[in-house]
Design an enzyme around this catalytic site. Structure first.
Site, PDB file in Angstrom:
ATOM      1  CG  HIS A 166     -13.959  -7.979   9.107  1.00 39.87           C
ATOM      2  ND1 HIS A 166     -13.335  -7.466   8.110  1.00 39.87           N
ATOM      3  CD2 HIS A 166     -13.406  -9.163   9.617  1.00 39.87           C
ATOM      4  CE1 HIS A 166     -12.386  -8.632   7.789  1.00 39.87           C
ATOM      5  NE2 HIS A 166     -12.525  -9.592   8.671  1.00 39.87           N
ATOM      6  CG  HIS A 185     -15.672 -12.541   7.619  1.00 39.33           C
ATOM      7  ND1 HIS A 185     -15.650 -12.269   8.975  1.00 39.33           N
ATOM      8  CD2 HIS A 185     -14.207 -12.752   7.133  1.00 39.33           C
ATOM      9  CE1 HIS A 185     -14.288 -12.244   9.471  1.00 39.33           C
ATOM     10  NE2 HIS A 185     -13.481 -12.685   8.472  1.00 39.33           N
ATOM     11  CG  HIS A 190     -10.701 -17.027   8.431  1.00 37.25           C
ATOM     12  ND1 HIS A 190     -12.023 -17.160   8.185  1.00 37.25           N
ATOM     13  CD2 HIS A 190     -10.343 -15.909   8.543  1.00 37.25           C
ATOM     14  CE1 HIS A 190     -12.417 -15.753   8.120  1.00 37.25           C
ATOM     15  NE2 HIS A 190     -11.556 -15.331   8.453  1.00 37.25           N
ATOM     16  CG  ASN A 239     -12.445 -19.968  12.529  1.00 38.38           C
ATOM     17  OD1 ASN A 239     -11.336 -20.746  12.170  1.00 38.38           O
ATOM     18  ND2 ASN A 239     -12.654 -19.936  13.613  1.00 38.38           N
ATOM     19  NE  ARG A 262     -34.071 -31.995   7.202  1.00 33.84           N
ATOM     20  CZ  ARG A 262     -34.174 -32.644   8.407  1.00 33.84           C
ATOM     21  NH1 ARG A 262     -33.360 -32.005   9.311  1.00 33.84           N
ATOM     22  NH2 ARG A 262     -34.705 -33.918   8.759  1.00 33.84           N
ATOM     23  CG  ASP A 285      -5.230 -21.224  16.396  1.00 36.64           C
ATOM     24  OD1 ASP A 285      -6.030 -21.852  16.203  1.00 36.64           O
ATOM     25  OD2 ASP A 285      -5.364 -20.014  16.862  1.00 36.64           O
ATOM     26  N   GLY A 286      -5.346 -24.963  17.171  1.00 37.33           N
ATOM     27  CA  GLY A 286      -5.873 -25.554  18.049  1.00 37.33           C
ATOM     28  C   GLY A 286      -7.083 -24.730  18.819  1.00 37.33           C
ATOM     29  CG  ASP A 339      -6.727 -14.240  10.808  1.00 37.41           C
ATOM     30  OD1 ASP A 339      -6.580 -12.977   9.981  1.00 37.41           O
ATOM     31  OD2 ASP A 339      -7.593 -14.362  11.356  1.00 37.41           O
TER      32      ASP A 339
END
Length: 386
Positions: free
Chosen positions: A143, A197, A218, A221, A229, A250-251, A277
């Site tokens: 972004h 995000h 997601h 990510n 902690r 997607d690995g 995505d």
């Protein structure tokens, strides 16, 4: 011609159970039932398939583009139509075109395009996903940092007004830039709020979920990770049972071992569900694309900015289902649910979407026995065939 169609010749998975030697009955765009072959109404029109399986249509809640179109670059009803058609060939029968962080003007145009798509009944369109601009700079991902900002009163009012014009509205925000009272106002208006995000700790993320946020964007990510902690956003998502979370399978975005750990850790009713995505490359041979003036390159199964940052995914829904089945080892039924029933539950639309029980939308996919795409139907109409 009868309004009732009986589809035969394939095993049927209704989202919960398998049916052999049965017919899927479709009437006025909805499922009217699944019956044995000797119970098919005589007045029905027959449609016979040559083997394989019928499964609920896939639902993708994070789709940035497809068919050569990126929604940010062209926020129009024509773009929505192109994106929906591009993803239908991979089994997606319902999706949320996704606008990532952009200007107020682009957001207004996207909302207007969504209203037009709803008014015109664009096949596959079920609402919008606005991912940003109210995110964390620390977890910006692809972004544009120049466009990321806190939510103000005008933003809040615009989103609440937009919900009235759209069948569904999902927004991704970071609790660093959107406070709990704003989240409550959004969810009270019928907007599904997802945390993403974000570099928030578990206390801040938990406060967002307590205020009404019910999803994470997601998982793993662009969010604070699970630590011993400080459990971060990942830990908060796995800890709170009512929270749903999208997953890019997607690995590349998430290691298979991390996916297995998340699946084992996540208790319901909130579930992990699949998202693509996807960017504009889906359904094309495009190798480069542009977002906010930056070039994204497609190579080795991934989309990346010049600095290597992942920028969306080179993924479609049938490949995500097959990855979960073949690589992660999920039963096929559960992999299909992650692409259909669970995203429907996350959006609160499971009465009509995500399964093939009576009263559901007749949106389904014909797969071969080796899980290759054969055909796609949306609301009882065939929209794509191999």
């Amino acid at each position: 011609m009868s309004d009732l169609t009986a589809i035969t010749g394939a095993r049927i998975f209704d989202g919960h159970d398998w049916h052999d030697d049965a017919a899927l009955l479709v009437e006025f765009g909805h499922v009217s039932g699944i019956v044995s072959l000797d119970a098919v109404p005589q007045r029905s029109e027959s449609f016979h398939l040559d083997g394989g399986m019928l499964v609920p249509g896939f639902i993708d809640l994070q789709v940035n583009g497809g068919g050569g179109v990126l929604f940010n670059n062209a926020p129009t009803v024509e773009s929505i139509r192109t994106i929906c058609a591009a993803h239908a060939q991979f089994g997606t029968t319902a999706l949320l075109p996704t606008l990532i962080t952009d200007t107020v003007e682009i957001n207004v145009a996207a909302i207007a395009a969504g209203k037009a798509a709803a008014d015109q009944g664009v096949p596959g369109f079920i609402g919008l996903h606005l991912e940003g601009p109210h995110l964390s700079l620390a977890r910006k991902g692809t972004h544009d940092p120049a466009l990321i900002r806190p939510m103000d009163d005008a933003d809040l009012a615009r989103l609440i007004a937009a919900r009235k014009d759209l069948p569904n509205l999902l927004i991704t925000v970071a609790p660093e830039t959107v406070n709990p009272s704003q989240i409550k106002a959004l969810t009270d208006a019928g907007i599904v709020v997802s945390i993403g995000h974000s570099d928030a700790g578990i206390d801040m993320a938990s406060a967002a979920f307590a205020a009404g946020a019910s999803m994470a964007t997601h998982l793993f990510n662009a969010m604070s990770q699970l630590g011993n902690r400080e459990p971060g956003v990942v830990g908060a998502v796995l800890h709170h049972p009512n929270v749903h979370a999208g997953l890019i399978a997607d690995g590349i975005h998430v290691h298979p071992a991390a996916i297995k750990v998340a699946l084992a850790s996540k208790s319901g009713p909130g579930r992990l569900f699949l998202v693509t995505d996807a960017m504009s490359q889906t359904g094309t041979d495009i190798e480069t694309l542009t977002l906010n003036g930056r070039t994204i390159t497609r190579a080795d199964g991934a989309l990346r900015l010049a600095d290597g940052t992942l920028a969306g995914a080179d993924l479609d829904m049938i490949d995500a289902v097959n990855f979960m089945h073949e690589t992660i080892g999920l039963p096929l039924e559960e992999a299909i649910r992650m692409a259909s029933l669970y995203p429907a539950e996350a959006m609160g639309i499971e009465a009509e979407f995500g399964h093939l029980r009576p009263a559901a939308m007749a949106s389904f996919v014909h797969l071969s026995n080796d899980r290759k795409m054969r055909a796609t139907w949306i609301r009882g109409a065939e929209v794509w065939r191999a």
